[in-house]
Scaffold this motif. Sequence first.
Motif, short mmCIF file in Angstrom:
data_model
loop_
_atom_site.label_atom_id
_atom_site.label_comp_id
_atom_site.label_asym_id
_atom_site.label_seq_id
_atom_site.Cartn_x
_atom_site.Cartn_y
_atom_site.Cartn_z
N ASN A 47 0.71 -1.16 0.03
CA ASN A 47 -0.17 0.15 0.05
C ASN A 47 0.91 1.21 0.08
N ARG A 48 1.75 1.21 0.95
CA ARG A 48 2.81 2.37 0.82
C ARG A 48 3.89 2.13 0.10
N MET A 49 4.38 3.31 -0.62
CA MET A 49 5.71 3.11 -1.17
C MET A 49 6.89 3.72 -0.28
N PRO A 69 6.24 5.96 7.09
CA PRO A 69 5.83 5.36 8.45
C PRO A 69 6.05 3.68 8.47
N GLY A 70 6.35 3.40 9.48
CA GLY A 70 6.08 1.82 9.84
C GLY A 70 7.26 0.85 9.41
N GLY A 71 7.04 -0.12 9.98
CA GLY A 71 7.99 -1.41 9.86
C GLY A 71 8.07 -1.88 8.55
N LEU A 72 7.14 -1.92 7.91
CA LEU A 72 7.18 -2.45 6.45
C LEU A 72 8.08 -1.93 5.55
N VAL A 73 8.17 -0.55 5.56
CA VAL A 73 9.08 0.24 4.72
C VAL A 73 10.54 0.17 5.45
N TYR A 121 -11.13 2.53 1.61
CA TYR A 121 -10.04 1.30 1.47
C TYR A 121 -9.07 1.64 2.45
N TYR A 122 -8.49 2.85 2.74
CA TYR A 122 -7.40 2.91 3.71
C TYR A 122 -7.73 2.99 4.92
N GLU A 123 -8.62 4.09 5.41
CA GLU A 123 -8.97 4.42 6.71
C GLU A 123 -9.82 3.58 7.12
N SER A 126 -9.09 -1.08 5.51
CA SER A 126 -7.75 -1.49 6.11
C SER A 126 -7.46 -1.09 7.46
N ASN A 127 -7.53 0.03 7.76
CA ASN A 127 -7.60 0.29 9.24
C ASN A 127 -8.74 0.53 10.27
N ALA A 128 -10.05 0.61 10.00
CA ALA A 128 -10.98 0.43 11.11
C ALA A 128 -11.62 -1.01 10.97
N GLN A 175 2.83 -7.25 -0.35
CA GLN A 175 2.93 -7.12 1.16
C GLN A 175 1.51 -6.56 1.67
N ASP A 176 1.16 -7.39 2.85
CA ASP A 176 0.32 -6.72 3.87
C ASP A 176 -1.01 -6.77 3.63
N TYR A 177 -1.77 -6.57 4.71
CA TYR A 177 -3.01 -6.81 4.77
C TYR A 177 -4.07 -5.94 4.08
N GLN A 178 -3.40 -4.66 3.52
CA GLN A 178 -4.11 -3.96 2.61
C GLN A 178 -4.45 -4.51 1.42
N LEU A 179 -3.55 -5.35 0.76
CA LEU A 179 -3.70 -6.05 -0.44
C LEU A 179 -3.74 -7.65 -0.68
N ASN A 199 2.68 -11.29 5.18
CA ASN A 199 1.61 -10.42 6.02
C ASN A 199 2.49 -9.84 7.29
N HIS A 200 2.61 -8.60 7.38
CA HIS A 200 3.52 -8.06 8.47
C HIS A 200 2.88 -8.01 9.70
N ILE A 201 1.72 -8.09 9.67
CA ILE A 201 0.98 -7.88 11.13
C ILE A 201 0.35 -9.24 11.48
N PRO A 202 -0.31 -9.73 12.68
CA PRO A 202 -0.72 -10.93 12.83
C PRO A 202 -1.78 -11.33 12.18
N ASP A 314 6.93 4.52 19.33
CA ASP A 314 5.95 3.79 18.42
C ASP A 314 5.25 4.76 17.66
N ARG A 315 4.45 4.01 16.64
CA ARG A 315 3.46 4.99 15.99
C ARG A 315 2.38 5.04 16.90
N LEU A 316 1.77 6.06 17.18
CA LEU A 316 0.31 6.39 17.96
C LEU A 316 -0.44 5.49 17.69
N SER A 352 -0.09 8.89 13.44
CA SER A 352 -0.49 7.71 12.56
C SER A 352 -2.02 7.77 12.39
N ARG A 353 -2.33 7.63 11.02
CA ARG A 353 -3.79 7.40 10.97
C ARG A 353 -4.75 8.46 11.46
N GLU A 354 -4.37 9.69 11.36
CA GLU A 354 -4.94 10.51 12.21
C GLU A 354 -6.25 10.97 12.13
C1 G6P Z 1 2.38 -1.22 9.84
C2 G6P Z 1 1.94 -1.99 8.84
C3 G6P Z 1 2.32 -1.37 7.59
C4 G6P Z 1 1.90 0.11 7.45
C5 G6P Z 1 2.61 0.70 8.69
C6 G6P Z 1 2.21 2.27 8.93
O1 G6P Z 1 3.98 -1.44 10.13
O2 G6P Z 1 2.19 -3.20 8.77
O3 G6P Z 1 1.71 -2.06 6.23
O4 G6P Z 1 2.26 0.55 6.31
O5 G6P Z 1 2.01 0.20 9.96
O6 G6P Z 1 0.96 2.47 8.63
P1 G6P Z 1 0.28 3.46 7.53
O7 G6P Z 1 -1.03 3.26 7.88
O8 G6P Z 1 0.88 4.89 7.78
O9 G6P Z 1 0.76 2.90 6.25
#
Ligand code: G6P
Length: 511
Positions: A47-49, A69-73, A121-123, A126-128, A175-179, A199-202, A314-316, A352-354
């Motif tokens: 999802n992120r470049m 941001p984040g561990g994936l990158v 899709y993102y907020e 993927s994230n809610a 990579q990851d849950y968004q895709l 999958n970077h997350i559980p 941490d990311r918040l 993060s994801r404000e």
């Molecule tokens: C985690 C996820 C990544 C995500 C990152 C930052 O590390 O596994 O996929 O990119 O958080 O979150 P964000 O929503 O800013 O991409």
Amino acid sequence: MQATESAEHRAEKHQEHGTDAGTEGKAAGHQGGTDDVDRFDFMVVSNRMPVDRCSPDEPGCEDGWRRSPGGLVTALAPMMTKTDGAWVGWHGAPDEHLEPFSHGGIDLIPVQLSTRDVELYYEGFSNATLWPLYHDVIAPPEFHRAWWDTYRKVNKRFADAVIRHAAEGATVWVQDYQLQLVPRMLREQRPDLKIGFFNHIPFPPPEIFAQLPWRRAIIDGLLGADLIGFQRSSDAGNFMRSARRFLGASVKQQQVHVKGADGQTTHIARAQAFPISIDVKQISELAQKPEVIERAKQIRRDLGNPKTILLGVDRLDYTKGIRHRLKAYEELLEDGKVTVEDASLIQVASPSRERVEQYRLLREEVEGTVGHINGTYDTMQNTAVRYLHHSYPIEEMVALYLAADVMLVTALRDGMNLVAKEYVTARTNNDGALVLSEFAGAADQLKQALLMNPHDIDGLKDTIMRAVNMEPAEAARRMRAMRKQILTNDVDLWSADFLRALQEKVVRDDS
Ligand code: G6P
């Protein structure tokens, strides 16, 4: 080698976008195609470049870009700078169309998201929906059909970008849950591709995954891959159990025989753990740079040279257990076990994801708690909690790691947690103590950390005090063992292991 677009033409386009031309050496990865695009033998899709749009007044922003941001990158960027290949992703700004370009030596293929795509899709999905569902429902996941429809539509857009740019027989690593729907979409249109997914997350247990109204479609999407990687073997096990339960897949050991519409096996998908790591060389080198060491000393001086500096980075995010950490620290101050003269807690909470409600609420709560603690315990000279709602460049992070005697990683659930691995790597003198949640994937590898359950506030307080009072000999013994683990398992090995396993010929077990 390259298709019709010349290097000069590409360079012009890159300059228009204020990025480097990136024509150096990367052309080797391209192959001629029939249409007017560059094609690649290796592609990463996330999802992120690696870079994100920013405004010039933000820290770390150079020419309108900063590290995402984040561990994936953090994990993938070092590999991609050394590899011929392209990275497909979103560049963080809604409604902005960009042509392929290169930045920091990586060829990038941007996927455009509209403001509405970002919302749904993102907020949204993927994230809610997925993020809380996959992290032990710490926050309640929301299920909305409009979010799901957009998730599918955007996954298709990412898949189409790959289909357009992948050379015949290319390797594609999603990579990851968004895709999660992309592997199946690729297989349907490009059976020539080798498809990996990580999958970077559980991955949640089937009892929780069961809540998702679109659980079958997600499992089916992932099973489009040849190899599905997870952080922990428990995640791989959860996925396989869900594949069996919700799709009736025949799972043997780590393999699923995936059937087409005609009931015939189309391919074998494997699920396996590949614990991710960090760029050990980069962190170790930074940790030994005189400027970084000096900056660490400066940080200690700025805080009044307390006996102990504790650090959280941490990311918040509500999965990180920041509230639990603050609660434990506040009680330690209340009990008089730590004082503001002797100890200082630095909490870096990167934004993060404000716009997602749960993240807004968390920010209010954390900032309220920090204000309460500081209001109660600060003196004119000393502050209990130094709270920083920023993200910092990696040099500053390493200086913080060097300045901190105790690192607090109290995640309630975390795929891996690379901050824990970065801290250990930065401690080249084998000193310092790591307090680590057993719910972070890193706990599987860093067994000599002070492992604890962050829900148990008394246990967390005791563990923090053990870390604060640890004898140097014990700290060194633990740190040495953890450093050995990480130094021999860096991120290059992680990607090499995954990609080797992806190329392996799978022996069919039809018994
Ligand atoms: C985690 C996820 C990544 C995500 C990152 C930052 O590390 O596994 O996929 O990119 O958080 O979150 P964000 O929503 O800013 O991409």
